[in-house]
Scaffold this active site. Sequence first.
Site, mmCIF file in Angstrom:
data_model
loop_
_atom_site.group_PDB
_atom_site.id
_atom_site.type_symbol
_atom_site.label_atom_id
_atom_site.label_comp_id
_atom_site.label_asym_id
_atom_site.label_seq_id
_atom_site.Cartn_x
_atom_site.Cartn_y
_atom_site.Cartn_z
ATOM 1 N N HIS A 64 -1.787 5.388 4.969
ATOM 2 C CA HIS A 64 -0.297 5.433 4.554
ATOM 3 C C HIS A 64 0.033 3.949 5.066
ATOM 4 O O HIS A 64 -0.309 3.249 5.861
ATOM 5 C CB HIS A 64 0.519 6.513 4.823
ATOM 6 C CG HIS A 64 0.821 6.724 6.262
ATOM 7 N ND1 HIS A 64 -0.192 6.718 7.256
ATOM 8 C CD2 HIS A 64 1.948 6.793 6.972
ATOM 9 C CE1 HIS A 64 0.265 7.043 8.453
ATOM 10 N NE2 HIS A 64 1.579 7.320 8.285
ATOM 11 N N HIS A 66 3.174 3.054 6.824
ATOM 12 C CA HIS A 66 3.677 2.979 7.984
ATOM 13 C C HIS A 66 3.196 2.129 8.830
ATOM 14 O O HIS A 66 1.946 1.934 9.009
ATOM 15 C CB HIS A 66 3.967 4.381 8.952
ATOM 16 C CG HIS A 66 4.929 5.346 8.275
ATOM 17 N ND1 HIS A 66 4.978 6.623 8.693
ATOM 18 C CD2 HIS A 66 6.110 5.069 7.666
ATOM 19 C CE1 HIS A 66 5.991 7.243 8.081
ATOM 20 N NE2 HIS A 66 6.923 6.253 7.361
ATOM 21 N N ASP A 68 2.655 1.455 12.004
ATOM 22 C CA ASP A 68 1.692 1.666 13.066
ATOM 23 C C ASP A 68 0.017 2.086 12.285
ATOM 24 O O ASP A 68 -0.597 2.169 13.091
ATOM 25 C CB ASP A 68 2.016 3.069 14.072
ATOM 26 C CG ASP A 68 2.355 4.150 13.093
ATOM 27 O OD1 ASP A 68 2.724 4.293 11.887
ATOM 28 O OD2 ASP A 68 2.085 5.214 13.788
ATOM 29 N N HIS A 141 3.979 14.115 4.649
ATOM 30 C CA HIS A 141 4.354 13.209 5.412
ATOM 31 C C HIS A 141 5.517 12.919 5.029
ATOM 32 O O HIS A 141 5.892 13.039 4.043
ATOM 33 C CB HIS A 141 3.502 12.280 5.871
ATOM 34 C CG HIS A 141 3.590 11.305 7.264
ATOM 35 N ND1 HIS A 141 4.061 11.782 8.354
ATOM 36 C CD2 HIS A 141 3.385 9.747 7.319
ATOM 37 C CE1 HIS A 141 4.261 10.865 9.144
ATOM 38 N NE2 HIS A 141 3.739 9.654 8.715
ATOM 39 N N ASP A 212 -1.217 10.596 8.739
ATOM 40 C CA ASP A 212 -0.413 11.363 9.396
ATOM 41 C C ASP A 212 0.098 12.422 8.491
ATOM 42 O O ASP A 212 0.083 12.305 7.192
ATOM 43 C CB ASP A 212 1.003 10.442 9.502
ATOM 44 C CG ASP A 212 0.875 9.490 10.851
ATOM 45 O OD1 ASP A 212 -0.221 9.296 11.300
ATOM 46 O OD2 ASP A 212 1.734 8.964 10.892
HETATM 47 ZN ZN LIG Z 1 1.537 7.179 12.548
HETATM 48 ZN ZN LIG Z 2 3.398 7.678 9.397
#
Ligand SMILES: [Zn+2]
Ligand SMILES: [Zn+2]
Length: 307
Positions: A64, A66, A68, A141, A212
């Site tokens: 995904h 995001h 991180d 998520h 996630d």
């Molecule tokens: Zn994450």
């Molecule tokens: Zn995430």
Amino acid sequence: MAIEIVFLGTSAGVPTKNRNLSSIALRPKQSREWLLFDCGEATQHQIMKSSVSIPKIDKIFITHLHGDHIYGIFGLLASRAMSGTDKAISIYGPDGLEEMIETVKRLSGLNLPFDITYYTVKGSQRLEFEHYTIETVKLSHSIESIGYIFIEKDKKGHFDIEKAKSAGISPGPIIAKLKRGETVTLNDGIVIDGKEFISPPQKGKIVIISGDNDSPCLFEKYGSVDLMIHEATYTQRDFDKLERKFKHTTAKDLAATAQKMGVKKLVLTHISPRYDTAQRETELIKEAKRYYEGEAILAKDLMTIEI
Ligand SMILES: [Zn+2]
Ligand SMILES: [Zn+2]
């Protein structure tokens, strides 16, 4: 040579002194290529400390968008270009991934000497490769998130020609019959069963690599997998105390699901920075072991697992 998995980053949200951001490399059996799953910031620094090699990464799977899980991809692509390779690369992930990478390339004047093929993953898909299949699962998520399941193809049994030779069978029509698993009677009356020279078929291994996700049960259809790598951001106790519930899994939830599925080995990763002491870490793994009887491992950066 077994399937090799290297944990390049195991923290959630922000890096800590001990854990970098999400990234996992997997080398299929008897292969020189590395598959990269997610590429958090500074993944390339972690790669330098590991057995993974940037020019040997030809496929990247992003769970995904995001930060991180993705902010390291731009630097990694730039370094791959500097390594001198012009081999094309395929990048798989959710909608918006191509736009994100192409925008950064354009704004930073990054010209790559290799082609990038983008595949937008939508829901459940099967991606077929020569020695393995990657299946995808839509996860739960705060933004679109994908789980990847690496499925090694089954190997048929092979005929052991050396074993046949040492049994005194010379090449020719007899060998051809034995190879087909037939029974042959030699001139001296000895009966030989071809199946004795054929190794048993090997079942391909299955590895789940989650993005996630707050619902590990979304993987339940896979049943008895060899290795499940899944986020376990919090313990249940800490999660219950959170004022704002983020869409992540607890060690308890993950362990109970893995137990139900009959998972052979479980790795907890994507660890919240709040567990950045040895004492706090054990709370996570202890919780998992209360609900899961198999081998449960808390991921650490640069840890390698072979299956
Ligand atoms: Zn994450
Ligand atoms: Zn995430």
